[in-house]
Motif scaffolding. Structure first.
Motif, PDB file in Angstrom:
ATOM      1  N   ARG A  46       0.844  -1.204   0.000  1.00  0.00           N
ATOM      2  CA  ARG A  46       0.000   0.000   0.000  1.00  0.00           C
ATOM      3  C   ARG A  46       0.871   1.241   0.000  1.00  0.00           C
ATOM      4  O   ARG A  46       1.854   1.328   0.749  1.00  0.00           O
ATOM      5  CB  ARG A  46      -0.914   0.000   1.207  1.00  0.00           C
ATOM      6  N   ILE A  47       0.463   2.199  -0.826  1.00  0.00           N
ATOM      7  CA  ILE A  47       1.227   3.432  -0.993  1.00  0.00           C
ATOM      8  C   ILE A  47       0.289   4.611  -0.888  1.00  0.00           C
ATOM      9  O   ILE A  47      -0.684   4.723  -1.641  1.00  0.00           O
ATOM     10  CB  ILE A  47       1.938   3.457  -2.363  1.00  0.00           C
ATOM     11  N   ARG A  48       0.559   5.486   0.065  1.00  0.00           N
ATOM     12  CA  ARG A  48      -0.216   6.718   0.273  1.00  0.00           C
ATOM     13  C   ARG A  48       0.429   7.806  -0.574  1.00  0.00           C
ATOM     14  O   ARG A  48       1.642   7.993  -0.529  1.00  0.00           O
ATOM     15  CB  ARG A  48      -0.158   7.070   1.762  1.00  0.00           C
ATOM     16  N   LEU A  49      -0.366   8.504  -1.382  1.00  0.00           N
ATOM     17  CA  LEU A  49       0.167   9.579  -2.223  1.00  0.00           C
ATOM     18  C   LEU A  49       0.582  10.763  -1.355  1.00  0.00           C
ATOM     19  O   LEU A  49      -0.208  11.264  -0.554  1.00  0.00           O
ATOM     20  CB  LEU A  49      -0.867  10.003  -3.270  1.00  0.00           C
ATOM     21  N   TRP A  50       1.808  11.197  -1.527  1.00  0.00           N
ATOM     22  CA  TRP A  50       2.400  12.267  -0.719  1.00  0.00           C
ATOM     23  C   TRP A  50       1.779  13.626  -1.042  1.00  0.00           C
ATOM     24  O   TRP A  50       1.495  13.947  -2.197  1.00  0.00           O
ATOM     25  CB  TRP A  50       3.913  12.336  -0.987  1.00  0.00           C
ATOM     26  N   GLY A  51       1.565  14.433   0.001  1.00  0.00           N
ATOM     27  CA  GLY A  51       1.228  15.843  -0.158  1.00  0.00           C
ATOM     28  C   GLY A  51      -0.224  16.175  -0.400  1.00  0.00           C
ATOM     29  O   GLY A  51      -0.570  17.344  -0.547  1.00  0.00           O
ATOM     30  N   ILE A  52      -1.086  15.158  -0.475  1.00  0.00           N
ATOM     31  CA  ILE A  52      -2.503  15.415  -0.747  1.00  0.00           C
ATOM     32  C   ILE A  52      -3.365  14.642   0.232  1.00  0.00           C
ATOM     33  O   ILE A  52      -2.892  13.736   0.915  1.00  0.00           O
ATOM     34  CB  ILE A  52      -2.905  15.038  -2.191  1.00  0.00           C
ATOM     35  N   ASP A  53      -4.630  15.024   0.281  1.00  0.00           N
ATOM     36  CA  ASP A  53      -5.611  14.285   1.070  1.00  0.00           C
ATOM     37  C   ASP A  53      -6.909  14.283   0.278  1.00  0.00           C
ATOM     38  O   ASP A  53      -7.407  15.339  -0.124  1.00  0.00           O
ATOM     39  CB  ASP A  53      -5.801  14.951   2.434  1.00  0.00           C
ATOM     40  N   ALA A  54      -7.432  13.093   0.025  1.00  0.00           N
ATOM     41  CA  ALA A  54      -8.696  12.947  -0.704  1.00  0.00           C
ATOM     42  C   ALA A  54      -9.803  12.628   0.292  1.00  0.00           C
ATOM     43  O   ALA A  54      -9.528  12.086   1.367  1.00  0.00           O
ATOM     44  CB  ALA A  54      -8.582  11.824  -1.735  1.00  0.00           C
ATOM     45  N   PRO A  55     -11.053  12.951  -0.035  1.00  0.00           N
ATOM     46  CA  PRO A  55     -12.148  12.573   0.853  1.00  0.00           C
ATOM     47  C   PRO A  55     -12.117  11.069   1.129  1.00  0.00           C
ATOM     48  O   PRO A  55     -11.770  10.270   0.262  1.00  0.00           O
ATOM     49  CB  PRO A  55     -13.400  12.951   0.048  1.00  0.00           C
ATOM     50  N   SER A 155     -19.990  21.885  -1.579  1.00  0.00           N
ATOM     51  CA  SER A 155     -19.378  22.127  -0.278  1.00  0.00           C
ATOM     52  C   SER A 155     -18.844  20.815   0.295  1.00  0.00           C
ATOM     53  O   SER A 155     -19.310  19.743  -0.067  1.00  0.00           O
ATOM     54  CB  SER A 155     -20.378  22.757   0.693  1.00  0.00           C
ATOM     55  N   PHE A 156     -17.877  20.947   1.174  1.00  0.00           N
ATOM     56  CA  PHE A 156     -17.235  19.768   1.743  1.00  0.00           C
ATOM     57  C   PHE A 156     -16.465  20.151   3.003  1.00  0.00           C
ATOM     58  O   PHE A 156     -16.228  21.317   3.277  1.00  0.00           O
ATOM     59  CB  PHE A 156     -16.260  19.138   0.730  1.00  0.00           C
ATOM     60  N   ILE A 157     -16.091  19.134   3.737  1.00  0.00           N
ATOM     61  CA  ILE A 157     -15.208  19.260   4.887  1.00  0.00           C
ATOM     62  C   ILE A 157     -13.851  18.729   4.441  1.00  0.00           C
ATOM     63  O   ILE A 157     -13.795  17.696   3.767  1.00  0.00           O
ATOM     64  CB  ILE A 157     -15.720  18.403   6.083  1.00  0.00           C
ATOM     65  N   GLU A 158     -12.780  19.405   4.813  1.00  0.00           N
ATOM     66  CA  GLU A 158     -11.457  18.882   4.475  1.00  0.00           C
ATOM     67  C   GLU A 158     -11.320  17.480   5.058  1.00  0.00           C
ATOM     68  O   GLU A 158     -11.746  17.230   6.185  1.00  0.00           O
ATOM     69  CB  GLU A 158     -10.339  19.773   5.043  1.00  0.00           C
ATOM     70  N   PRO A 159     -10.727  16.567   4.310  1.00  0.00           N
ATOM     71  CA  PRO A 159     -10.616  15.183   4.782  1.00  0.00           C
ATOM     72  C   PRO A 159      -9.927  15.055   6.141  1.00  0.00           C
ATOM     73  O   PRO A 159     -10.331  14.219   6.960  1.00  0.00           O
ATOM     74  CB  PRO A 159      -9.795  14.492   3.681  1.00  0.00           C
ATOM     75  N   TRP A 160      -8.937  15.877   6.418  1.00  0.00           N
ATOM     76  CA  TRP A 160      -8.251  15.804   7.719  1.00  0.00           C
ATOM     77  C   TRP A 160      -9.182  16.234   8.849  1.00  0.00           C
ATOM     78  O   TRP A 160      -9.109  15.687   9.942  1.00  0.00           O
ATOM     79  CB  TRP A 160      -6.934  16.579   7.727  1.00  0.00           C
ATOM     80  N   GLN A 161     -10.095  17.190   8.593  1.00  0.00           N
ATOM     81  CA  GLN A 161     -11.077  17.582   9.605  1.00  0.00           C
ATOM     82  C   GLN A 161     -12.133  16.492   9.774  1.00  0.00           C
ATOM     83  O   GLN A 161     -12.581  16.224  10.887  1.00  0.00           O
ATOM     84  CB  GLN A 161     -11.744  18.898   9.224  1.00  0.00           C
ATOM     85  N   TYR A 162     -12.526  15.885   8.667  1.00  0.00           N
ATOM     86  CA  TYR A 162     -13.493  14.792   8.713  1.00  0.00           C
ATOM     87  C   TYR A 162     -12.959  13.651   9.582  1.00  0.00           C
ATOM     88  O   TYR A 162     -13.654  13.151  10.466  1.00  0.00           O
ATOM     89  CB  TYR A 162     -13.789  14.298   7.289  1.00  0.00           C
ATOM     90  N   ARG A 163     -11.718  13.238   9.344  1.00  0.00           N
ATOM     91  CA  ARG A 163     -11.128  12.138  10.124  1.00  0.00           C
ATOM     92  C   ARG A 163     -11.064  12.480  11.605  1.00  0.00           C
ATOM     93  O   ARG A 163     -11.361  11.649  12.460  1.00  0.00           O
ATOM     94  CB  ARG A 163      -9.719  11.805   9.620  1.00  0.00           C
ATOM     95  N   ALA A 164     -10.695  13.722  11.934  1.00  0.00           N
ATOM     96  CA  ALA A 164     -10.618  14.142  13.341  1.00  0.00           C
ATOM     97  C   ALA A 164     -11.996  14.084  13.997  1.00  0.00           C
ATOM     98  O   ALA A 164     -12.127  13.644  15.146  1.00  0.00           O
ATOM     99  CB  ALA A 164     -10.036  15.553  13.441  1.00  0.00           C
ATOM    100  N   CYS A 165     -13.033  14.491  13.286  1.00  0.00           N
ATOM    101  CA  CYS A 165     -14.401  14.452  13.808  1.00  0.00           C
ATOM    102  C   CYS A 165     -14.838  13.011  14.070  1.00  0.00           C
ATOM    103  O   CYS A 165     -15.385  12.702  15.135  1.00  0.00           O
ATOM    104  CB  CYS A 165     -15.345  15.143  12.828  1.00  0.00           C
ATOM    105  N   VAL A 166     -14.595  12.117  13.115  1.00  0.00           N
ATOM    106  CA  VAL A 166     -14.968  10.713  13.277  1.00  0.00           C
ATOM    107  C   VAL A 166     -14.189  10.092  14.431  1.00  0.00           C
ATOM    108  O   VAL A 166     -14.743   9.371  15.252  1.00  0.00           O
ATOM    109  CB  VAL A 166     -14.759   9.931  11.957  1.00  0.00           C
ATOM    110  N   LYS A 167     -12.896  10.417  14.526  1.00  0.00           N
ATOM    111  CA  LYS A 167     -12.055   9.890  15.610  1.00  0.00           C
ATOM    112  C   LYS A 167     -12.562  10.352  16.973  1.00  0.00           C
ATOM    113  O   LYS A 167     -12.482   9.633  17.964  1.00  0.00           O
ATOM    114  CB  LYS A 167     -10.605  10.335  15.403  1.00  0.00           C
ATOM    115  N   ALA A 168     -13.139  11.555  17.023  1.00  0.00           N
ATOM    116  CA  ALA A 168     -13.680  12.095  18.274  1.00  0.00           C
ATOM    117  C   ALA A 168     -15.066  11.537  18.592  1.00  0.00           C
ATOM    118  O   ALA A 168     -15.696  11.943  19.568  1.00  0.00           O
ATOM    119  CB  ALA A 168     -13.735  13.619  18.213  1.00  0.00           C
TER     120      ALA A 168
END
Length: 183
Positions: A46-55, A155-168
């Motif tokens: 598995r390879i995560r693409l550097w420098g970006i975040d997708a939904p 409209s959308f939530i940045e993926p990093w904010q989405y993950r933080a919300c779900v984690k919380a």
């Protein structure tokens, strides 16, 4: 005439070998399959693409009519479509490892070839993640936003904010569509 043909053949042979010579020893090259909008797999790695975040795959966005849609699946489908349409091996150069042990890499279609992360951002399927990219994809993102491509059409939530919300403890539907949205 024979010398001319030999020269052309020699030049073609040299050019066809150049991409192989430019690959580094730790690069991973091969046919890629899509895991999600910013993660691929080559030869079982598995390879995560550097420098970006997708939904994320369960993340929802709103389209230009304010209707919810699965933007994470759209991003993954767009990436799969790109890899299917341009049938060249994907070449990934490692940059780091993430918290899950995945390789984080810059990847291109062929060697040399177009940067896959740049394509995703410029088509509105992923965001430049300045925390890591230091703004490498900022211009591509600005262009996608101006043209209302991909997630920028609504409209959308940045993926990093989405993950933080779900984690919380937030539910995916709530975390996808709350006050921090982009529009």
């Amino acid at each position: 005439m024979k010398i001319e043909i030999n020269r052309i053949f020699g030049l073609a042979l040299a050019i066809s070998v150049l991409p192989v010579l430019s690959a580094r020893a730790d690069d991973i090259i091969g046919q890629a399959s899509v895991i999600d909008g910013d993660t691929i797999e080559i030869h079982g790695q598995r390879i995560r693409l550097w420098g970006i975040d997708a939904p994320k795959s369960d993340q929802l966005c709103r389209n230009d009519d304010s209707k919810l849609y699965q933007c994470g699946r759209v991003a993954a489908t767009a990436l799969a479509g790109l890899l299917w349409a341009i049938k060249r091996p994907v070449s990934c150069s490692p940059v780091d490892r993430d918290q899950y042990g995945r390789m984080v890499a810059t990847c291109s279609l062929g060697t040399p070839g177009p940067d896959i992360a740049h394509w995703l951002v410029s088509n509105g399927h992923a965001l430049d993640w300045p925390k890591y990219s230091k703004g490498k994809y900022e211009n591509a993102q600005r262009s996608a936003e101006k043209a209302n491509r991909g997630i920028w059409a609504g409209s959308f939530i940045e993926p990093w904010q989405y993950r933080a919300c779900v984690k919380a403890g937030g539910r995916p539907a709530i975390c996808s569509d709350e006050a921090a949205d982009h529009r």
